[in-house]
Design a protein around this motif. Sequence first.
Motif, mmCIF file in Angstrom:
data_model
loop_
_atom_site.group_PDB
_atom_site.id
_atom_site.type_symbol
_atom_site.label_atom_id
_atom_site.label_comp_id
_atom_site.label_asym_id
_atom_site.label_seq_id
_atom_site.Cartn_x
_atom_site.Cartn_y
_atom_site.Cartn_z
ATOM 1 N N ARG A 117 -9.350 -9.319 -0.788
ATOM 2 C CA ARG A 117 -10.299 -8.735 0.177
ATOM 3 C C ARG A 117 -9.790 -8.837 1.611
ATOM 4 N N THR A 118 -9.028 -9.888 1.921
ATOM 5 C CA THR A 118 -8.467 -10.028 3.269
ATOM 6 C C THR A 118 -7.442 -8.939 3.542
ATOM 7 N N THR A 119 -6.666 -8.568 2.529
ATOM 8 C CA THR A 119 -5.678 -7.505 2.686
ATOM 9 C C THR A 119 -6.383 -6.180 2.975
ATOM 10 N N ILE A 120 -7.482 -5.926 2.279
ATOM 11 C CA ILE A 120 -8.263 -4.697 2.509
ATOM 12 C C ILE A 120 -8.820 -4.700 3.926
ATOM 13 N N PHE A 136 0.842 -1.187 0.000
ATOM 14 C CA PHE A 136 0.000 0.000 0.000
ATOM 15 C C PHE A 136 0.881 1.241 0.000
ATOM 16 N N THR A 137 0.564 2.168 -0.861
ATOM 17 C CA THR A 137 1.227 3.463 -0.866
ATOM 18 C C THR A 137 0.248 4.466 -0.271
ATOM 19 N N LEU A 138 0.732 5.664 0.002
ATOM 20 C CA LEU A 138 -0.154 6.677 0.578
ATOM 21 C C LEU A 138 -1.314 7.018 -0.367
ATOM 22 N N PRO A 139 -1.074 7.197 -1.686
ATOM 23 C CA PRO A 139 -2.216 7.452 -2.577
ATOM 24 C C PRO A 139 -3.235 6.309 -2.590
ATOM 25 N N LEU A 140 -2.764 5.057 -2.514
ATOM 26 C CA LEU A 140 -3.701 3.927 -2.450
ATOM 27 C C LEU A 140 -4.502 3.954 -1.158
ATOM 28 N N ARG A 141 -3.847 4.355 -0.078
ATOM 29 C CA ARG A 141 -4.566 4.445 1.199
ATOM 30 C C ARG A 141 -5.632 5.544 1.154
ATOM 31 N N TYR A 142 -5.334 6.648 0.461
ATOM 32 C CA TYR A 142 -6.357 7.698 0.307
ATOM 33 C C TYR A 142 -7.539 7.180 -0.511
ATOM 34 N N GLN A 143 -7.260 6.406 -1.555
ATOM 35 C CA GLN A 143 -8.347 5.816 -2.347
ATOM 36 C C GLN A 143 -9.168 4.865 -1.495
ATOM 37 N N LEU A 144 -8.474 4.036 -0.691
ATOM 38 C CA LEU A 144 -9.161 3.105 0.194
ATOM 39 C C LEU A 144 -10.052 3.858 1.175
ATOM 40 N N GLN A 145 -9.535 4.940 1.732
ATOM 41 C CA GLN A 145 -10.315 5.733 2.680
ATOM 42 C C GLN A 145 -11.564 6.296 2.013
ATOM 43 N N ALA A 146 -11.423 6.825 0.805
ATOM 44 C CA ALA A 146 -12.571 7.401 0.103
ATOM 45 C C ALA A 146 -13.608 6.331 -0.220
ATOM 46 N N LEU A 147 -13.169 5.186 -0.695
ATOM 47 C CA LEU A 147 -14.103 4.106 -1.033
ATOM 48 C C LEU A 147 -14.780 3.566 0.221
ATOM 49 N N HIS A 148 -14.025 3.470 1.306
ATOM 50 C CA HIS A 148 -14.602 2.983 2.565
ATOM 51 C C HIS A 148 -15.629 3.981 3.116
ATOM 52 N N GLN A 149 -15.314 5.260 3.017
ATOM 53 C CA GLN A 149 -16.259 6.280 3.495
ATOM 54 C C GLN A 149 -17.510 6.321 2.625
ATOM 55 N N GLN A 156 -18.515 1.458 0.178
ATOM 56 C CA GLN A 156 -18.374 0.417 -0.830
ATOM 57 C C GLN A 156 -18.088 -0.906 -0.119
ATOM 58 N N PRO A 157 -18.600 -2.029 -0.629
ATOM 59 C CA PRO A 157 -18.285 -3.316 0.000
ATOM 60 C C PRO A 157 -16.810 -3.676 -0.178
ATOM 61 N N ILE A 158 -16.274 -4.398 0.777
ATOM 62 C CA ILE A 158 -14.852 -4.738 0.762
ATOM 63 C C ILE A 158 -14.447 -5.495 -0.509
ATOM 64 N N PRO A 159 -15.233 -6.468 -0.996
ATOM 65 C CA PRO A 159 -14.826 -7.136 -2.239
ATOM 66 C C PRO A 159 -14.737 -6.180 -3.434
ATOM 67 N N ALA A 160 -15.608 -5.188 -3.482
ATOM 68 C CA ALA A 160 -15.559 -4.211 -4.575
ATOM 69 C C ALA A 160 -14.324 -3.318 -4.447
ATOM 70 N N ILE A 161 -13.999 -2.920 -3.235
ATOM 71 C CA ILE A 161 -12.794 -2.112 -3.010
ATOM 72 C C ILE A 161 -11.564 -2.915 -3.409
ATOM 73 N N ALA A 162 -11.529 -4.186 -3.014
ATOM 74 C CA ALA A 162 -10.390 -5.049 -3.325
ATOM 75 C C ALA A 162 -10.205 -5.185 -4.829
ATOM 76 N N ALA A 163 -11.292 -5.380 -5.544
ATOM 77 C CA ALA A 163 -11.201 -5.526 -6.999
ATOM 78 C C ALA A 163 -10.716 -4.238 -7.647
#
Length: 81
Positions: free
Chosen positions: A35-38, A6-19, A22-29
């Motif tokens: 999905r376990t890593t997410i 994970f890089t910082l930009p990926l973490r920002y994307q993860l934060q936005a999708l989580h907020q 979005q379901p975890i499998p969709a974020i993972a894809a």
Amino acid sequence: MCYHRFTLPLRYQLQALHQAQQPIPAIAAQLGFHRTTIRRELARVSPYDAELAHHQAHDEQERRHHLRIQESVWDAINEQL
């Protein structure tokens, strides 16, 4: 899937999708992780904050990758060579 960290930009994307709830499998894809890593990344900080998670991951990595031989010992070895 290819191994990558994970890089910082990926973490920002993860934060936005989580907020956006979005379901975890969709974020993972979308991000290209399992999905376990997410799920584990989201558990790193609660509530999830990308910058705080990045700093914690960086600090954890530094703790795990410490020098096994002290610098003074390396200096003594180099003098002998």
